[in-house]
Motif scaffolding. Structure first.
Motif, PDB file in Angstrom:
ATOM      1  N   ALA A  17       0.669  -1.229   0.069  1.00 19.42           N
ATOM      2  CA  ALA A  17      -0.098  -0.228   0.084  1.00 19.42           C
ATOM      3  C   ALA A  17       0.759   1.266  -0.099  1.00 19.42           C
ATOM      4  CB  ALA A  17      -0.729  -0.125   1.365  1.00 19.42           C
ATOM      5  N   ARG A  18       0.620   1.909  -0.971  1.00 20.28           N
ATOM      6  CA  ARG A  18       1.664   3.488  -0.941  1.00 20.28           C
ATOM      7  C   ARG A  18       0.639   4.536  -1.492  1.00 20.28           C
ATOM      8  NH1 ARG A  18       4.639   0.552   1.136  1.00 20.28           N
ATOM      9  NH2 ARG A  18       6.646  -0.183   0.484  1.00 20.28           N
ATOM     10  N   ASN A  19       0.942   5.648  -0.985  1.00 17.49           N
ATOM     11  CA  ASN A  19       0.296   6.977  -1.254  1.00 17.49           C
ATOM     12  C   ASN A  19       1.386   8.080  -1.625  1.00 17.49           C
ATOM     13  OD1 ASN A  19      -2.829   6.820  -0.382  1.00 17.49           O
ATOM     14  ND2 ASN A  19      -1.608   5.487   1.162  1.00 17.49           N
TER      15      ASN A  19
ATOM     16  N   PHE B 130      -5.644  11.332   0.403  1.00 17.52           N
ATOM     17  CA  PHE B 130      -6.108   9.665   0.170  1.00 17.52           C
ATOM     18  C   PHE B 130      -7.129   9.836  -0.721  1.00 17.52           C
ATOM     19  CE2 PHE B 130      -4.215   9.229   4.723  1.00 17.52           C
ATOM     20  CZ  PHE B 130      -3.101   8.837   4.196  1.00 17.52           C
TER      21      PHE B 130
ATOM     22  N   ASP C 295      -6.119   3.356  -1.058  1.00 24.09           N
ATOM     23  CA  ASP C 295      -5.082   4.089  -1.136  1.00 24.09           C
ATOM     24  C   ASP C 295      -4.659   4.440  -2.596  1.00 24.09           C
ATOM     25  OD1 ASP C 295      -3.960   4.067   1.687  1.00 24.09           O
ATOM     26  OD2 ASP C 295      -3.782   1.681   1.403  1.00 24.09           O
TER      27      ASP C 295
ATOM     28  N   ARG D  90      -1.932   0.169  -4.631  1.00 21.16           N
ATOM     29  CA  ARG D  90      -2.074  -0.982  -4.197  1.00 21.16           C
ATOM     30  C   ARG D  90      -1.348  -2.082  -4.988  1.00 21.16           C
ATOM     31  NH1 ARG D  90      -5.831  -2.038   0.038  1.00 21.16           N
ATOM     32  NH2 ARG D  90      -5.749  -0.128   1.406  1.00 21.16           N
TER      33      ARG D  90
ATOM     34  N   TYR E 286       6.806   9.334  -2.120  1.00 17.19           N
ATOM     35  CA  TYR E 286       5.602   8.565  -1.182  1.00 17.19           C
ATOM     36  C   TYR E 286       5.411   9.453  -0.102  1.00 17.19           C
ATOM     37  CZ  TYR E 286       6.092   4.335  -3.973  1.00 17.19           C
ATOM     38  OH  TYR E 286       5.738   3.316  -4.748  1.00 17.19           O
TER      39      TYR E 286
ATOM     40  N   TYR F  91       5.429   4.275   5.843  1.00 15.50           N
ATOM     41  CA  TYR F  91       4.378   4.528   4.859  1.00 15.50           C
ATOM     42  C   TYR F  91       3.087   4.816   5.474  1.00 15.50           C
ATOM     43  CZ  TYR F  91       8.332   2.975   1.791  1.00 15.50           C
ATOM     44  OH  TYR F  91       9.437   2.648   1.092  1.00 15.50           O
TER      45      TYR F  91
ATOM     46  N   SER G 244      -0.845   5.364   5.401  1.00  8.38           N
ATOM     47  CA  SER G 244      -2.031   4.728   4.506  1.00  8.38           C
ATOM     48  C   SER G 244      -3.410   5.164   5.044  1.00  8.38           C
ATOM     49  CB  SER G 244      -1.895   3.214   4.735  1.00  8.38           C
ATOM     50  OG  SER G 244      -3.073   2.585   4.397  1.00  8.38           O
TER      51      SER G 244
ATOM     52  N   ASN H   6      -2.474  -0.729   7.747  1.00  5.99           N
ATOM     53  CA  ASN H   6      -1.408  -0.711   6.651  1.00  5.99           C
ATOM     54  C   ASN H   6      -0.130   0.345   6.699  1.00  5.99           C
ATOM     55  OD1 ASN H   6      -2.639  -2.843   4.886  1.00  5.99           O
ATOM     56  ND2 ASN H   6      -3.927  -1.140   3.972  1.00  5.99           N
TER      57      ASN H   6
ATOM     58  N   GLY I  89       3.336  -0.989   4.893  1.00  7.90           N
ATOM     59  CA  GLY I  89       2.291  -1.283   3.871  1.00  7.90           C
ATOM     60  C   GLY I  89       2.205  -2.670   3.333  1.00  7.90           C
TER      61      GLY I  89
END
Length: 358
Positions: free
Chosen positions: A31-33, A39, A124, A127, A157, A165, A167, A172, A176
């Motif tokens: 899971a990354r943003n 979000f 997120d 994924r 990120y 990280y 989320s 997560n 993540g």
């Protein structure tokens, strides 16, 4: 009647892997943003578009070399495909059920073999998923880590030195990382030891979910085992723990198979051969019943009770009999009663073509 040109099966379905009598697949999900973009649940359309644009710039029209293999990506816009097409990606485990629901800006990227899929603007921003056949959790992590690096080299990120990280989902936060294996455990289920095993697995920091992951139910004695904790542990430690527990699960299932055959031979042979007979002669059959019967036929093939059935055929049938794939094979949407009839026809056709000498 059934047009197989209408579907593409992922490589994890078509290929063999280590320990694949019990482990159907291995999956890594990250899971990354992106930094400074809300979000997805809080983003405006232009912000969702910005995430999509970033990912297109990174992935499209390029041959990305990852650990010696070349990957070329395509994508679909969820809003622009039919419900049947969307659900095919769920049935292949390339997408979550939540992701294929209506929503602006949802894009699914996938490579030519469907080893890698990336859900954009789900819960997120990203994924990232890697799916491989059998027990290959370390290899899946190596691919995921590399593609994660490629993306991060081209953007920034959302990351905290304290929390890792960030989320939209608190579970997560940290690495993540969700590492999981899809396991086929018919003997443990028949012997009544499945709940005891899952209790032990839970004490070791893992959780057991259904066939499509969180919120789904098991079908065909198939379960997903994955890590519960993403915060405060290194990725390698999470993966090592899952791999270690998975080997114990394999041993427990194999022990149960041996015990069933030695102590309850008549019962297990009857269970397997009745299942095989129903599949070969049923006029109508539901998804859940077919999954259960296929599970016991797979068990019978692996125990040497049923011969000359290809294990990959059974693995493919686990996918092809599901509603979206079945309707795609037929080329049109049909109601549940019609699907049950066509499902039985498909299974009979495949088993009769491939044989099944007892």
């Amino acid at each position: 009647m059934f047009n197989k040109n209408n579907i593409t099966l992922s490589s994890w379905i078509k290929q063999k892997g280590n320990e694949d009598q019990i482990i159907l697949s291995s999956r890594i999900r990250l899971a990354r943003n992106f930094k400074k973009i809300p979000f997805p649940g809080q983003s405006k359309k232009e912000q969702l578009d910005k995430v999509v644009s970033k990912m297109k710039d990174i992935l499209l029209n390029k041959n990305l070399k990852i650990n010696g293999e070349n990957y070329k990506f395509n994508y679909i816009e969820i809003e622009n495909v039919s419900p049947v097409k969307r659900n095919m990606y769920v049935e292949k485990n390339l997408s979550s059920p939540e992701f294929v629901k209506n929503g602006y800006g949802k894009i699914l990227f996938y490579d030519q073999d469907e080893k890698i899929s990336i859900m954009v603007n789900e819960e997120d921003h990203l994924r990232i998923q890697i799916l491989l056949p059998g027990l290959q959790i370390n290899k899946a992590w190596q691919i995921a880590d590399k593609i994660d690096d490629i993306i991060e080299q081209n953007t920034e990120y959302a990351f905290s030195k304290k929390w890792g990280y960030l989320s939209a989902c608190p579970t997560n936060i940290g690495t993540g990382l969700r590492a999981s294996v899809m396991v086929h455990l018919p003997a443990l289920n028949l012997s009544g030891n499945i709940n005891n095993l899952f209790e032990v697995v839970g004490k070791l920091g893992l959780t057991v979910r259904g066939i499509y992951g969180e919120g789904s139910e098991s079908s065909g004695n198939i379960f997903q085992i994955s890590n519960q904790i993403t915060l405060g542990s290194k990725e390698e430690d999470i993966i090592d723990n899952l791999a270690s527990v998975t080997k114990q699960v394999i041993n427990q299932e194999q022990t149960s198979r041996n015990r069933l055959f030695s102590e309850r031979e008549v019962f297990i042979k009857n269970k397997i051969l009745r299942s095989y007979g129903k599949l070969k002669y049923a006029y109508s059959i539901s998804t859940n019943e077919a999954m259960e019967l296929l599970s016991y036929v797979k068990l019978g093939m692996e125990m040497g009770i049923i011969k000359e059935i290809d294990s990959l055929l059974l693995k493919k049938l686990f996918i092809l009999i599901r509603p979206a794939h079945l309707q795609s094979l037929i080329g049109k949407e049909i109601n549940s009663e019609e699907r049950d009839i066509k499902r039985a026809e498909l299974i009979k056709n495949e088993l009769n073509v491939k044989g099944g000498k007892i």
